[in-house]
Enzyme design. Structure first.
Site, PDB file in Angstrom:
ATOM      1  N   GLU A   1       1.009  -1.180  -0.223  1.00  0.00           N
ATOM      2  CA  GLU A   1       0.109   0.165   0.288  1.00  0.00           C
ATOM      3  C   GLU A   1       0.878   1.317   0.071  1.00  0.00           C
ATOM      4  O   GLU A   1       1.709   1.467   1.174  1.00  0.00           O
ATOM      5  CB  GLU A   1      -0.980  -0.025   1.308  1.00  0.00           C
TER       6      GLU A   1
ATOM      7  N   CYS B   1      -1.890   8.748   2.822  1.00  0.00           N
ATOM      8  CA  CYS B   1      -1.475   8.250   1.360  1.00  0.00           C
ATOM      9  C   CYS B   1      -2.551   8.525   0.400  1.00  0.00           C
ATOM     10  O   CYS B   1      -2.415   8.522  -0.843  1.00  0.00           O
ATOM     11  CB  CYS B   1      -0.991   6.654   1.258  1.00  0.00           C
TER      12      CYS B   1
ATOM     13  N   GLU C   1       3.931  13.116  -4.542  1.00  0.00           N
ATOM     14  CA  GLU C   1       3.081  13.144  -3.081  1.00  0.00           C
ATOM     15  C   GLU C   1       3.926  13.799  -2.194  1.00  0.00           C
ATOM     16  O   GLU C   1       5.046  13.847  -2.014  1.00  0.00           O
ATOM     17  CB  GLU C   1       3.192  11.614  -2.813  1.00  0.00           C
TER      18      GLU C   1
END
Lengths: 492, 294
Positions: free
Chosen positions: A272, A306, A403
């Site tokens: 993940e 995330c 990110e």
């Protein structure tokens, strides 16, 4: 106090001025020991090397305690303990008995929830209202949910007698320390695996408190082992030949390194990883609700999520209106003491993360996007970053592609639903996405086309143990939560 | 060359078949101009010259697959099932041709070859029934603790590279390609290096069963060369390495890590009745939330 306007008071849309008195949660509920050991085979022990490292409160930079730094010898020991427990105790145990241990753990987490919440807030820097209302209750709920699966696996759709994999090596991040531990441990244990968990270097304390909970639940020794340490400990764990299953949550970069390292082995892997979610606002959306969703999407947990809605895609016709209201709303956010019950944004988890956010936001300015933050006073010590909005962002900007993992929103615009889909999907990531519109058919049309594992329509950042979570593309593979989450730990 | 299975009139000179690649719905030669000799399993007789695809052909095939993915993945599941069923019909109609090619490629008896063709047809029919059921089996409603409607559906992963089994040139091939496209993925297939001819004939079936061009792309050539290109390609989302040589799998998995490809290594007993596992390996679970309120 509410009727008395003073210096630094913030104007809200009602026209009234508000001030809040401090409302700190008491730290007394938590007793932090001067040093912590590894949890191996049911006991707390020091690292074979005797090495330790400090963990600090990111809101104050105060050193909280020191924890043992696990090395290869400790990894050997923990994996061996997990193997023995798997073969002799946990594997052969009827599912109904495993379930009862997991229910016990869920209950003890509930009973000690305030302690967990305060400790998490101190070690991580996140606001107490989030640890209290989200992290800890969800962690307990996760154990409760998977406990119920332990004796029902033959009905889960993976064949009549699905088998566990063996020893799971699990490496988790610092953004939701206890919750990620629960996401990893609960399904692994319910399916009959034993675990070696490596919490993040900067947030080891709630995992160690969870280890104590395992003791208090009389969980057999070796079923859960907790190894504190840094990247090297995690690397040694996932590469260990005695580990049958690797589960990792963290950056895409580290996820790829792990995958390369174990390529060709028989280890089953789930990942993940990162995200760069689009939160798409159409002109017919309920704007006030959408603004709340945008704020929750990117400022929840200081944006260190995330699945954060870090790219706002707003339809051109309402872009100005949405950004105006968003700015007014951000002016009401309270940044500061994580233990204050009124705090909306706490501290950034580490100096390293703060530096990354600072670097990327500087790149945003350098590349020509317009930066804005509400006036807000940040504490002088600790790691802080004001909520930040970039407008005039193009798809080529780093702040639209990479990110950031911080309280930084990039605003882009679109004209047509087709353009919204194209821009939303224009990323190597695919973890989550948001849609805001009143038109039902458009929600479903968008939901079909967004290449993301979780799609939130007219809501954002909601989580539940029954709801599968995980990514498309470079956001990883495998699901956590729900029936789907069992597959990661079965020979399915 | 493969004149014998058709048993042509001895007096007539046979019209031989040219075996080319299948990319984007067309049958091009390799852009490299290369070809290689394909020989019979028994006796080593020259069967044909197959195109030897290049790295550029592999990249072109990925591009064709990506272009086809959108429409194929959004076609109705009913439609995808019908297309797969039609492919089964087309193989049935060409059963003799396939049996002859398998016989030459794999060196089995004619009876065994016919049985293998029949099994391949039945496998396609099995998968033809899946597209409109897979979401009911692998998806569902999730009972979350809040006022939300929440459901999960399996969706195709995207462009899938398939290294076809080296031995089983038709049944194995059908068994690995059908589960990939049934759920809406587009495939780039590397056919068996030594036994590529049935794969090209299968491509002719796929070209005429209403499968949109580009959904399946068939490459013949050196598996080692092509598999590595596909494993490292950034627009390939997943790779089935079951058909790759055991010694090459670790390196393919390592190459595949660069863009977080899903890497699948499955069973290779093609006589076994399949399970949904191979199909689900190339799907992604999407979960959608919406608030409930009056």
């Amino acid at each position: 106090m509410a009727d008395k306007a003073g210096e630094g008071a913030v104007a809200v849309t009602s026209g009234l001025d508000w001030q809040y008195a401090p409302a700190p949660e008491s730290r007394d509920v938590v007793a932090i020991a001067p040093r912590y050991g590894l949890f191996v085979n049911g006991e707390f022990t020091q690292a074979a090397s005797g090495r330790t490292f400090p963990t600090i409160n990111p809101a104050t930079e105060e050193e909280l305690t020191v924890v043992a730094q696990a090395g290869p010898a400790d990894v050997d020991r923990a994996v061996a303990a997990a193997r023995t427990a798997f073969e002799q105790v946990w594997g052969p145990m009827p599912g109904s008995e495993r379930a009862k241990y997991l229910y016990r753990i869920a209950r003890i987490i509930q009973e000690r929830s305030r302690e967990f919440a305060v400790l998490e807030s101190i070690d991580n820097g996140k606001p107490i209202k989030e640890t209290r209302d989200v992290d800890i209750p969800l962690a307990a709920a996760h154990f409760f949910y998977y406990a119920g699966w332990a004796d029902k696996l033959s009905y889960a759709g993976f064949g009549p007698d699905p088998r566990p994999l063996g020893v799971a090596g699990q490496v988790i991040p610092w953004n939701f320390p206890l919750l990620m531990a629960a996401w990893k441990l609960a399904p692994a244990l319910a399916t009959g695996n034993t675990c070696v968990l490596k919490p993040a270097e900067t947030t080891p304390l709630t995992a160690l408190l969870l280890a104590e909970v395992c003791q208090q639940a009389d969980l057999p020794p070796g079923v859960v082992n907790v190894l504190t340490g840094a990247g090297g400990t995690g690397a040694a764990l996932v590469a260990h030949p005695g580990v049958d299953k690797v589960a990792f949550t963290g950056s895409t970069e580290v996820g790829i390194a792990i995958t390369e390292k174990i390529a060709g082995s028989a280890k089953k892997l789930t990942l993940e990883l990162g995200g760069k979610a689009a939160n798409v606002v159409f002109d017919d959306a309920p704007i006030d609700q959408a603004v709340e969703g945008i704020v929750n999407g990117i400022f929840f947990n200081q944006g260190q999520v995330c699945c954060a809605g870090s790219r706002l895609l707003v339809q051109e016709s309402v872009a100005e209106q949405v950004v105006d209201r968003l700015r007014r709303r951000l002016a009401t956010l309270r940044v500061g003491d994580p233990l204050d019950k009124n705090t909306d944004l706490g501290a950034i988890n580490s100096r390293r993360q703060l530096e990354k956010i600072t670097e990327l936001t500087a790149a945003g300015e350098a590349e020509g996007a317009e930066r804005w933050s509400p006036p807000c006073e940040l504490p002088s010590r600790g790691y802080w970053f004001a909520p930040t909005v970039f407008t005039g962002v193009s798809q080529a900007h780093r702040i639209a592609r990479e990110e950031i993992f911080g309280p930084v929103l990039s605003v882009l615009t679109f004209r047509t639903p087709q353009e919204a889909v194209a821009k939303a999907n224009n990323t190597p990531y695919g973890l989550s996405a948001g849609i805001w519109t009143e038109k039902g058919s458009r929600i479903l049309w968008m939901a079909q086309r967004l290449r993301a594992g979780v799609v939130w329509a007219n809501t954002f950042n909601v989580f539940d143990p029954a709801s599968p979570f995980g990514g498309y593309k470079e956001s990883g593979f495998g699901r956590e939560g729900g029936r789907h989450g069992l597959a990661a730990y079965l020979d399915a | 060359m493969p004149d014998k299975p058709a048993q042509p009139d001895a007096a007539r000179l046979a019209v031989r078949k040219t075996y080319k690649l299948y990319v984007g719905g067309a049958f091009p030669r390799s852009e490299s101009g290369r070809s290689y000799q394909v020989r019979a399993a028994k006796g080593g007789e020259l069967l044909a010259f197959a195109a030897q695809a290049s790295r550029k052909d592999a990249r072109d095939a990925v591009e064709a697959a990506r272009a086809a993915f959108g429409a194929w993945s959004s076609a109705t599941a009913y439609n995808r099932g019908q297309v797969l069923y039609r492919a089964a019909e087309m193989i049935e109609g060409r059963a003799g041709q396939f049996a002859g090619e398998i016989l030459a490629a794999e060196g089995m008896s004619m009876t065994a070859a016919r049985r293998t063709v029949a099994a391949a047809i039945d496998r396609l029919v099995w998968y033809a029934g899946w597209p409109d059921k897979v979401a009911q089996v692998a998806g569902g409603a999730n009972q979350v603790a809040g006022p939300y409607f929440n459901f999960s559906v399996p969706e195709p992963t995207g462009v899938v590279a398939v290294i076809a089994p080296a031995e089983s040139s038709l049944l194995g091939l059908v068994s690995v390609v059908a589960p990939v496209i049934a759920t809406g993925n587009a495939a780039v297939v590397v056919a068996s290096e030594e036994r590529p001819l049935p794969a090209i004939t299968l491509s002719e079936v796929l070209a005429t069963c209403d499968l949109p061009g580009g959904v399946v792309n068939m490459l013949t050539g050196r598996t080692g060369e092509l598999a590595a290109v596909l494993a490292g390609h950034f627009d390939v989302n997943a790779i089935d390495i079951t058909g790759a040589a055991a010694g090459s799998r670790a390196e393919l998995a390592r190459l595949a890590a660069a863009n977080v490809k899903r890497v699948f290594l499955g069973e290779d007993d093609w006589a076994e009745t399949p399970t949904p596992r191979r199909m689900l390996a190339f799907t992604e679970t999407k979960t959608v939330w919406h608030p409930v309120g009056s």
